[in-house]
Design a protein around this motif. Structure first.
Motif, short mmCIF file in Angstrom:
data_model
loop_
_atom_site.label_atom_id
_atom_site.label_comp_id
_atom_site.label_asym_id
_atom_site.label_seq_id
_atom_site.Cartn_x
_atom_site.Cartn_y
_atom_site.Cartn_z
N SER A 189 -38.39 -49.04 7.50
CA SER A 189 -38.90 -48.18 8.58
C SER A 189 -38.99 -46.73 8.14
O SER A 189 -39.89 -45.99 8.57
CB SER A 189 -37.99 -48.30 9.82
OG SER A 189 -36.74 -47.67 9.60
N GLN A 193 -42.41 -44.74 8.19
CA GLN A 193 -42.55 -43.47 8.89
C GLN A 193 -43.04 -42.38 7.94
O GLN A 193 -43.87 -41.53 8.32
CB GLN A 193 -41.21 -43.07 9.51
CG GLN A 193 -41.20 -41.71 10.18
CD GLN A 193 -42.09 -41.62 11.41
OE1 GLN A 193 -42.68 -42.61 11.83
NE2 GLN A 193 -42.19 -40.44 11.99
N PHE A 199 -44.16 -42.60 14.36
CA PHE A 199 -43.16 -42.32 15.38
C PHE A 199 -42.92 -40.82 15.50
O PHE A 199 -43.16 -40.06 14.56
CB PHE A 199 -41.85 -43.05 15.06
CG PHE A 199 -41.98 -44.55 15.08
CD1 PHE A 199 -42.02 -45.24 16.27
CD2 PHE A 199 -42.07 -45.27 13.89
CE1 PHE A 199 -42.15 -46.63 16.29
CE2 PHE A 199 -42.19 -46.65 13.89
CZ PHE A 199 -42.23 -47.33 15.10
N LEU A 202 -37.65 -39.70 12.95
CA LEU A 202 -37.03 -40.78 12.18
C LEU A 202 -36.12 -41.64 13.05
O LEU A 202 -36.04 -42.86 12.87
CB LEU A 202 -36.23 -40.21 11.01
CG LEU A 202 -37.04 -39.73 9.79
CD1 LEU A 202 -36.11 -39.15 8.74
CD2 LEU A 202 -37.85 -40.87 9.21
N ALA A 205 -38.05 -44.30 14.72
CA ALA A 205 -38.44 -45.36 13.78
C ALA A 205 -37.26 -46.29 13.50
O ALA A 205 -37.41 -47.52 13.50
CB ALA A 205 -38.94 -44.73 12.47
#
Length: 263
Positions: A189, A193, A199, A202, A205
């Motif tokens: 993820s 990201q 997103f 962070l 995400a």
């Protein structure tokens, strides 16, 4: 293993390409997948596909897909069947069927039909909805998270797995494998990201990777529990090296069903 990789590469590529195309092509694919999964569940339970109850269940599945898939908006305009209405009608008709069949249709079988229609059917329909409402980027995030989780859980579980996660349901799964799959999803993820910036931050995400990864693994356990209950190894044989449609899409189905509760 070679057969498994070939099937995953070819099947996964076709699925991704049709997902990118969207529209009626994706809706048609989701209908086909739902129908096959419905058949697999009935076959596991040894319920004849040509029985009255199977036919009624199939009609409910079709009605759910026709009114839920994004590409069928114009159909739902003249078929005023909401999910609530379908569920109530399902309960009424299947309880009537227990009388008409003189209890040959058991409550256990009704439960299976309910899962086949409103769990599996809704899961595939929700995939189409997510594709239309959230966009391709989020769909790819879900798919990537599920696939990375699966790979991470397999690798860590194979090399480090010692503590059984739920041996009565899935003897080979371990706590280490589950945590390894989650860790792999969280790392993926961050990369996702960094590349897409999809997103807001962070933390968002990581949160989404966490719930998708854990939900996917729970969906896998749910399907394992169903198979163990009916004493079968795989839900089907359609996908060489992978089993059936339910074996391949069990995690995605549960994730998409949970997305139904998104405000």
């Amino acid at each position: 293993m070679r057969q498994r990789v070939i099937t995953a590469t070819i099947g996964g590529s076709i699925f991704v390409l049709i997902t990118i195309a969207g529209g009626w092509l994706l809706s048609l694919l989701l209908v086909v997948l739902s129908a096959i999964a419905y058949h697999e569940l009935l076959r596991m339970a040894k319920i004849p596909l040509k029985s009255l109850s199977s036919t009624v269940g199939a009609l409910f599945l079709i009605a759910l897909l026709l009114t839920s898939l994004p590409a069928s908006d114009h159909i739902s305009a003249w078929i005023p069947l909401s999910l609530d209405t379908l569920m109530v009608l399902f309960i009424i008709l299947f309880l009537i069927l227990t009388v008409l069949t003189k209890n040959r249709l058991s409550l256990a079988e009704i439960s299976l039909f309910f899962i086949a229609v409103f769990y599996v059917g809704l899961g595939f329909a929700q995939f189409g909805t997510i594709r239309e409402t959230e966009g391709l980027t989020f769909i790819f995030f879900i798919l990537l998270t599920i696939w990375i989780t699966d790979s991470g859980a397999y690798i860590i579980g194979k090399s480090r797995g010692k503590t059984k996660l739920w041996p009565s349901i899935s003897p080979k799964k371990t706590v280490e494998g589950m945590l390894g799959g989650l860790a792999a999803a969280l790392v993926a993820s961050l990369v996702f990201q960094g590349i897409t910036g999809y997103f807001a931050h962070l933390g968002h995400a990581l949160f989404n990777a966490c719930w998708v990864s854990l939900a996917g693994q729970l969906g896998d356990l749910i399907e394992s529990g169903i198979k163990r209950y009916y004493g079968v190894k795989d839900s089907g044989t359609l996908l060489p090296g992978h089993g059936g449609i339910l074996d391949r899409f069990d995690a995605l189905i549960f994730v998409c069903v949970l997305f139904f509760f998104k405000p």
